[in-house]
Design a protein around this motif. Structure first.
Motif, mmCIF file in Angstrom:
data_model
loop_
_atom_site.group_PDB
_atom_site.id
_atom_site.type_symbol
_atom_site.label_atom_id
_atom_site.label_comp_id
_atom_site.label_asym_id
_atom_site.label_seq_id
_atom_site.Cartn_x
_atom_site.Cartn_y
_atom_site.Cartn_z
ATOM 1 N N UNK A 98 12.430 5.608 -0.430
ATOM 2 C CA UNK A 98 11.171 5.163 0.177
ATOM 3 C C UNK A 98 11.417 4.831 1.642
ATOM 4 N N UNK A 99 10.324 4.658 2.376
ATOM 5 C CA UNK A 99 10.398 4.204 3.760
ATOM 6 C C UNK A 99 9.198 3.312 4.035
ATOM 7 N N UNK A 117 5.442 8.231 -6.396
ATOM 8 C CA UNK A 117 4.873 7.981 -5.070
ATOM 9 C C UNK A 117 4.395 6.555 -4.889
ATOM 10 N N UNK A 118 4.015 5.911 -5.983
ATOM 11 C CA UNK A 118 3.456 4.569 -5.881
ATOM 12 C C UNK A 118 4.338 3.516 -6.556
ATOM 13 N N UNK A 119 4.457 3.593 -7.883
ATOM 14 C CA UNK A 119 5.125 2.514 -8.618
ATOM 15 C C UNK A 119 6.594 2.368 -8.224
ATOM 16 N N UNK A 120 7.359 3.460 -8.291
ATOM 17 C CA UNK A 120 8.792 3.352 -8.002
ATOM 18 C C UNK A 120 9.054 3.102 -6.522
ATOM 19 N N UNK A 121 8.224 3.675 -5.653
ATOM 20 C CA UNK A 121 8.387 3.413 -4.218
ATOM 21 C C UNK A 121 8.190 1.933 -3.934
ATOM 22 N N UNK A 157 6.109 4.559 1.653
ATOM 23 C CA UNK A 157 6.008 5.994 1.405
ATOM 24 C C UNK A 157 7.249 6.488 0.667
ATOM 25 N N UNK A 158 7.046 7.379 -0.260
ATOM 26 C CA UNK A 158 8.153 8.018 -0.986
ATOM 27 C C UNK A 158 9.001 8.852 -0.032
ATOM 28 N N UNK A 213 0.868 -1.174 0.000
ATOM 29 C CA UNK A 213 0.000 0.000 0.000
ATOM 30 C C UNK A 213 0.905 1.224 0.000
ATOM 31 N N UNK A 214 0.828 2.045 -1.048
ATOM 32 C CA UNK A 214 1.660 3.238 -1.167
ATOM 33 C C UNK A 214 0.881 4.453 -0.676
#
Length: 285
Positions: free
Chosen positions: A83-84, A120-124, A75-76, A46-47
């Motif tokens: 990310x974290x 924020x979503x895919x790369x994280x 999270x980005x 879940x991003x």
């Protein structure tokens, strides 16, 4: 010949959980097809952008708890790691990851340059998977919650490059199984818990994902601002920063009023826009 269950997993698989009813239903179907648990080599991610509704965060937490399934909250971060991992208690709630990305890029995302979804979503998510030792050459499956009644989105994903040219294979088990929003709505009406956001159409809510995402229709955004004017504060602030730093102006969308204008108008007006269709996003429902 026995039909193949599209929810049955037999290899490295990343499940994109948007925090909505549809992707949660997809996760439940995966569990049912795999003896009630996630097989080895499966990650549910879940991003969190920091702009999700509190009800969405509660729902993600509740799904993990009720179904005893680990959900990684990603999270980005604008640092070397990129990310974290957080959880319900430590997740950002004031748009911090999104604001950090905008500050790093020095301009706002828009319908043409939608880098927010990618970063924020895919790369994280990808950075998290790679931290587990997953490599591009491993060719994992990316499971996304898009239904059979979302034909335009299904067609767009099906038309993407073949698996040989990308690190992952996008799979759409809900579409493959013929699942519609009516099926999703029926499922959640029978459950002991649910997403506490208004169900305006058989399991679908206009409140989902980023609260005032610029990909949502103008009338939808305006309605959400009228419902709670404070929702516009963060979005208006980001546009104000852009306008101050760029003499030519900067907005999330140039084809409709700014978030500040919509917030001002919402205080004493009824309707501002004709109905406008939302733009499809990777985020899902």
């Amino acid at each position: 010949m026995k039909a193949i269950d599209p929810f049955k997993i037999d290899g490295l698989t990343a499940i994109s959980f948007s925090g909505g009813r549809t992707s949660a239903y997809m996760l439940w179907r995966v569990l049912q097809a795999n003896d009630g648990k996630l097989p080895e080599g499966v990650e549910v991610c879940f991003a969190n952008t920091g702009k999700e509704m509190e009800e969405t965060l509660e729902f993600v937490r509740d799904c993990g708890s009720a179904w005893n399934v680990p959900i990684r909250w990603v999270e980005y971060r604008a640092d070397e790691a990129g990310y974290a991992l957080v959880d319900f208690n430590t997740a950002s709630r004031n748009g911090e990851p999104f604001a950090a990305l905008i500050a790093k890029r020095q301009y706002l995302p828009n319908p043409v340059t939608r880098f927010c979804t990618v970063e924020l979503k895919i790369r994280a998510m990808h950075k998290h998977l790679k931290s587990l030792g997953w490599k591009d050459g491993d060719g994992w499956d990316q499971m996304v919650g898009i239904r059979a009644d979302e034909q335009r989105r299904v067609s767009k994903i099906r038309a993407r490059p073949s698996p040989e040219t990308v690190k992952e294979t996008m799979i759409l088990p809900l579409a493959d199984a013929g699942v519609t929003k009516k099926d999703v709505g029926n499922f959640w009406r029978a459950q002991p818990f649910d997403l506490k956001l208004h169900n305006n159409n058989n399991g679908v809510t206009m409140h989902g994902n980023c609260d005032l995402c610029f990909l949502k229709g103008a009338n939808q955004v305006f309605t959400l601002i009228k419902e709670k004017p404070s929702r516009a504060i963060w979005w208006a602030a980001q546009e104000a920063i852009g306008l101050a730093s760029k003499p030519s102006g900067a907005r999330f969308r140039s084809d409709r009023p700014s978030y500040q204008q919509m917030q001002d108008y919402a205080r004493d007006q009824d309707d501002m826009f004709d109905e406008e269709e939302a733009i499809a996003c990777f985020c899902g429902d």
